[in-house]
Scaffold this active site. Sequence first.
Site, mmCIF file in Angstrom:
data_model
loop_
_atom_site.group_PDB
_atom_site.id
_atom_site.type_symbol
_atom_site.label_atom_id
_atom_site.label_comp_id
_atom_site.label_asym_id
_atom_site.label_seq_id
_atom_site.Cartn_x
_atom_site.Cartn_y
_atom_site.Cartn_z
ATOM 1 C CB SER A 161 18.227 -26.610 40.393
ATOM 2 O OG SER A 161 17.324 -26.914 39.346
ATOM 3 N N GLY A 162 15.192 -25.787 41.240
ATOM 4 C CA GLY A 162 13.896 -26.448 41.371
ATOM 5 C C GLY A 162 13.818 -27.667 40.479
ATOM 6 C CG ASP A 175 15.186 -18.564 34.130
ATOM 7 O OD1 ASP A 175 14.349 -18.950 33.292
ATOM 8 O OD2 ASP A 175 15.517 -19.261 35.105
ATOM 9 C CG ASP A 206 17.389 -21.326 38.035
ATOM 10 O OD1 ASP A 206 17.030 -22.337 38.668
ATOM 11 O OD2 ASP A 206 16.870 -20.989 36.950
ATOM 12 C CG ASP A 259 16.117 -26.706 34.743
ATOM 13 O OD1 ASP A 259 17.244 -27.223 34.819
ATOM 14 O OD2 ASP A 259 15.062 -27.336 34.929
ATOM 15 C CE LYS A 313 15.609 -22.243 42.447
ATOM 16 N NZ LYS A 313 15.473 -21.666 41.091
ATOM 17 N NE ARG A 373 6.471 -27.994 36.394
ATOM 18 C CZ ARG A 373 7.459 -27.132 36.614
ATOM 19 N NH1 ARG A 373 8.300 -26.826 35.640
ATOM 20 N NH2 ARG A 373 7.621 -26.573 37.801
#
Length: 278
Positions: free
Chosen positions: A166-167, A234, A77, A79, A211, A122
């Site tokens: 990554s998202g 995470d 990942d 972030d 992912k 977001r």
Amino acid sequence: MPNVLVLQHSDFSACGLGFLAPLNLPAPVECGNSLRIAVPDDFVFSDGLKAECSRREIDAAVLPDMAFADLGLIVSDMDSTLITIECVDEIAAGVGLKAQVAEITEQAMRGELDFEQSLRRRVALLEGLDEAVLQQVYDDVLQLSAGAEFLLEECKRHGVKFMLVSGGFTFFTERLQRRLGFEYQRANVLEISDGKLTGRLIGGVIDAQAKADLLVETRDMLGLQPQQVLAVGDGANDIPMLLEAGIGVAYRAKPKAQAHAEASVSFGGLERVRGWFR
């Protein structure tokens, strides 16, 4: 393959290891900043033992006794894993909405919100923001997590491929790939028109299942066995890839992610991903 109890700490002389004596295990083998102790197949890493390790700020796990070079692929990942920030939160600071966006991020990471819906919410709040803010975040705010460069150098030294999934956004993953020289990256694409963010994404969303799918796709492309793939993340949206990997490592993670990982790094940096192995 035999199992080992691996303990990681920067200074074992300062934390005391007497709590291991009642286990009647073989003497530990020192390997860098880790200790490796052979354990039988039926060894139980009990809650009490985990608590003792945590109290001493020792990262500990029971894992197959593997050399790092036995891995073929690490999937990470971005972030709050490879880097210390949540990029969308820092971008939102440019429109005075960091706190509002960060709360949505936190809910998604805890698994309380659907990731795709939360991401689109977001991103919509960023509409009208000048694209120059993205470069400002990369230049002035983004920092690599402790141990990230060491881990990537070890990957290169031992022939282990590295993929960043990554998202977050390709603006950052592409620049990190050029900077750090790893092999693969995938993330979401922000739509930009006339130098402004539109508040929309281009194409499909890299969510939790995407992912995991990318991990499997890359594993199969490289001809690797499941046990040769390690995933590190995470948050809740990392759980499917942690489960799909042969070894899942939760890094400074939310409890839900820790519960689905073979190992957790709570006290050290990303160098401890390397430290799980010979």
